[in-house]
Motif scaffolding. Structure first.
Motif, PDB file in Angstrom:
ATOM      1  N   THR A  53       0.812  -1.206   0.000  1.00 17.56           N
ATOM      2  CA  THR A  53       0.000   0.000   0.000  1.00 17.56           C
ATOM      3  C   THR A  53       0.847   1.258   0.000  1.00 17.56           C
ATOM      4  N   SER A  54       0.304   2.280  -0.604  1.00 16.70           N
ATOM      5  CA  SER A  54       0.862   3.624  -0.496  1.00 16.70           C
ATOM      6  C   SER A  54       0.819   4.024   0.970  1.00 16.70           C
ATOM      7  N   PRO A  55       1.802   4.800   1.430  1.00 19.74           N
ATOM      8  CA  PRO A  55       1.765   5.268   2.813  1.00 19.74           C
ATOM      9  C   PRO A  55       0.788   6.417   3.050  1.00 19.74           C
ATOM     10  N   LYS A  56       0.193   6.970   1.999  1.00 20.88           N
ATOM     11  CA  LYS A  56      -0.790   8.042   2.190  1.00 20.88           C
ATOM     12  C   LYS A  56      -1.985   7.487   2.954  1.00 20.88           C
ATOM     13  N   VAL A  57      -2.512   8.284   3.885  1.00 17.29           N
ATOM     14  CA  VAL A  57      -3.540   7.817   4.822  1.00 17.29           C
ATOM     15  C   VAL A  57      -4.723   7.178   4.110  1.00 17.29           C
ATOM     16  N   ARG A  58      -5.237   7.804   3.059  1.00 20.61           N
ATOM     17  CA  ARG A  58      -6.435   7.274   2.396  1.00 20.61           C
ATOM     18  C   ARG A  58      -6.173   5.906   1.766  1.00 20.61           C
ATOM     19  N   ALA A  59      -4.984   5.700   1.219  1.00 19.34           N
ATOM     20  CA  ALA A  59      -4.648   4.402   0.623  1.00 19.34           C
ATOM     21  C   ALA A  59      -4.360   3.373   1.711  1.00 19.34           C
ATOM     22  N   ARG A  60      -3.610   3.775   2.728  1.00 16.99           N
ATOM     23  CA  ARG A  60      -3.293   2.845   3.815  1.00 16.99           C
ATOM     24  C   ARG A  60      -4.570   2.354   4.499  1.00 16.99           C
ATOM     25  N   ASP A  61      -5.516   3.281   4.741  1.00 17.83           N
ATOM     26  CA  ASP A  61      -6.772   2.879   5.377  1.00 17.83           C
ATOM     27  C   ASP A  61      -7.602   1.992   4.453  1.00 17.83           C
ATOM     28  N   THR A  62      -7.588   2.278   3.160  1.00 20.52           N
ATOM     29  CA  THR A  62      -8.267   1.409   2.198  1.00 20.52           C
ATOM     30  C   THR A  62      -7.678   0.005   2.268  1.00 20.52           C
ATOM     31  N   ALA A  63      -6.358  -0.078   2.285  1.00 19.12           N
ATOM     32  CA  ALA A  63      -5.692  -1.383   2.335  1.00 19.12           C
ATOM     33  C   ALA A  63      -6.040  -2.135   3.616  1.00 19.12           C
ATOM     34  N   LEU A  64      -6.031  -1.443   4.742  1.00 18.93           N
ATOM     35  CA  LEU A  64      -6.343  -2.101   6.014  1.00 18.93           C
ATOM     36  C   LEU A  64      -7.770  -2.648   6.019  1.00 18.93           C
ATOM     37  N   MET A  65      -8.720  -1.857   5.511  1.00 21.45           N
ATOM     38  CA  MET A  65     -10.119  -2.303   5.497  1.00 21.45           C
ATOM     39  C   MET A  65     -10.324  -3.446   4.521  1.00 21.45           C
ATOM     40  N   ALA A  66      -9.742  -3.339   3.335  1.00 19.29           N
ATOM     41  CA  ALA A  66      -9.873  -4.415   2.342  1.00 19.29           C
ATOM     42  C   ALA A  66      -9.189  -5.684   2.837  1.00 19.29           C
ATOM     43  N   CYS A  67      -8.017  -5.537   3.414  1.00 22.89           N
ATOM     44  CA  CYS A  67      -7.265  -6.707   3.878  1.00 22.89           C
ATOM     45  C   CYS A  67      -7.921  -7.396   5.060  1.00 22.89           C
ATOM     46  N   ALA A  68      -8.682  -6.663   5.857  1.00 21.83           N
ATOM     47  CA  ALA A  68      -9.425  -7.297   6.951  1.00 21.83           C
ATOM     48  C   ALA A  68     -10.412  -8.315   6.390  1.00 21.83           C
ATOM     49  N   GLU A  69     -10.965  -8.019   5.224  1.00 23.92           N
ATOM     50  CA  GLU A  69     -11.893  -8.942   4.561  1.00 23.92           C
ATOM     51  C   GLU A  69     -11.161 -10.112   3.901  1.00 23.92           C
ATOM     52  N   LEU A  70      -9.907  -9.882   3.527  1.00 28.76           N
ATOM     53  CA  LEU A  70      -9.132 -10.889   2.801  1.00 28.76           C
ATOM     54  C   LEU A  70      -8.260 -11.750   3.715  1.00 28.76           C
ATOM     55  N   GLY A  71      -8.106 -11.328   4.962  1.00 29.87           N
ATOM     56  CA  GLY A  71      -7.295 -12.094   5.896  1.00 29.87           C
ATOM     57  C   GLY A  71      -5.803 -11.980   5.657  1.00 29.87           C
ATOM     58  N   VAL A  72      -5.352 -10.851   5.127  1.00 31.77           N
ATOM     59  CA  VAL A  72      -3.925 -10.609   4.913  1.00 31.77           C
ATOM     60  C   VAL A  72      -3.551  -9.264   5.528  1.00 31.77           C
ATOM     61  N   GLN A  73      -2.259  -9.004   5.630  1.00 30.29           N
ATOM     62  CA  GLN A  73      -1.768  -7.764   6.203  1.00 30.29           C
ATOM     63  C   GLN A  73      -1.027  -6.972   5.128  1.00 30.29           C
ATOM     64  N   PRO A  74      -1.383  -5.713   4.897  1.00 25.24           N
ATOM     65  CA  PRO A  74      -0.669  -4.921   3.896  1.00 25.24           C
ATOM     66  C   PRO A  74       0.673  -4.418   4.422  1.00 25.24           C
ATOM     67  N   VAL A  75       1.578  -4.171   3.492  1.00 23.26           N
ATOM     68  CA  VAL A  75       2.897  -3.628   3.786  1.00 23.26           C
ATOM     69  C   VAL A  75       3.030  -2.307   3.042  1.00 23.26           C
ATOM     70  N   GLU A  76       3.486  -1.262   3.744  1.00 22.55           N
ATOM     71  CA  GLU A  76       3.677   0.032   3.077  1.00 22.55           C
ATOM     72  C   GLU A  76       4.837  -0.055   2.094  1.00 22.55           C
ATOM     73  N   HIS A  77       4.638   0.592   0.946  1.00 21.51           N
ATOM     74  CA  HIS A  77       5.653   0.632  -0.110  1.00 21.51           C
ATOM     75  C   HIS A  77       5.688   2.065  -0.638  1.00 21.51           C
ATOM     76  N   ALA A  78       6.755   2.776  -0.356  1.00 26.82           N
ATOM     77  CA  ALA A  78       6.848   4.209  -0.633  1.00 26.82           C
ATOM     78  C   ALA A  78       6.584   4.563  -2.097  1.00 26.82           C
ATOM     79  N   ALA A  79       7.000   3.718  -3.030  1.00 27.61           N
ATOM     80  CA  ALA A  79       6.824   4.031  -4.452  1.00 27.61           C
ATOM     81  C   ALA A  79       5.360   4.130  -4.845  1.00 27.61           C
ATOM     82  N   LEU A  80       4.468   3.545  -4.061  1.00 28.59           N
ATOM     83  CA  LEU A  80       3.037   3.623  -4.377  1.00 28.59           C
ATOM     84  C   LEU A  80       2.444   4.991  -4.050  1.00 28.59           C
ATOM     85  N   ALA A  81       3.150   5.811  -3.295  1.00 28.93           N
ATOM     86  CA  ALA A  81       2.644   7.148  -2.961  1.00 28.93           C
ATOM     87  C   ALA A  81       2.579   8.040  -4.189  1.00 28.93           C
TER      88      ALA A  81
END
Length: 171
Positions: A53-81
């Motif tokens: 996930t991008s480290p920007k708050v809106r993307a990071r929060d999107t990743a956390l919410m989506a991943c809660a449904e998928l059962g995985v944990q996102p990792v921040e990746h600066a290039a996605l910002a």
């Protein structure tokens, strides 16, 4: 099979003037889109070797919410910002093997450009929407999915309804 790159654009966010860009948060609608994206992908029985996930708050929060449904944990990746490109996409996929399925959560116009560079398709990834690309070799890919938030919500709702029906009939 080849590797697959799945791109989830962050959900709807606060207006640009609400706070500095990296700190902009999801709106309630954006939160719903994010959960629905994860639930929709889960309904399709998607599994991912990694989620970045991008480290920007809106993307990071999107990743956390989506991943809660998928059962995985996102990792921040600066290039996605900002500035995520085909080279970055290939590097993430190569880190997980020749048949990896990787989900990235971030922003347009980068995502639309990556899909165009890989497939030649001019697409519009809606906020909270998903695009999937199957890679065939190092430079070319095929667009295998383009899902709007509305379609992801419908997939999630069907999956929930089926689970409720299955629970009711198992009594």
């Amino acid at each position: 099979m080849g590797s697959q790159l799945w791109l989830l654009r962050h959900g709807e966010a606060e207006p640009h003037d609400a706070r500095p860009d990296p700190e902009r948060r999801l709106t309630p609608r954006g939160e719903q889109q994010s959960r629905a994206a994860g639930a929709g992908l889960a309904a399709l029985e998607m599994t991912f070797q990694a989620v970045y996930t991008s480290p920007k708050v809106r993307a990071r929060d999107t990743a956390l919410m989506a991943c809660a449904e998928l059962g995985v944990q996102p990792v921040e990746h600066a290039a996605l910002a900002e500035g995520f490109d085909v080279g970055e996409a290939h590097a993430l996929l190569l880190a997980h093997g020749p048949h990896a399925r990787v989900l990235v959560v971030g922003h347009n116009p980068d995502f639309a450009q990556v899909v165009a560079d890989l497939t030649g398709a001019a697409i519009d990834v809606k906020k909270g929407g998903v695009a999937g690309v199957r890679l065939a070799g190092a430079t070319r890919g095929t667009l295998i999915a383009l899902l709007r938030p509305r379609e992801l919500s419908r997939l999630a709702a069907r999956d929930r309804a089926a689970a409720v029906q299955a629970a009711a009939t198992s009594d």
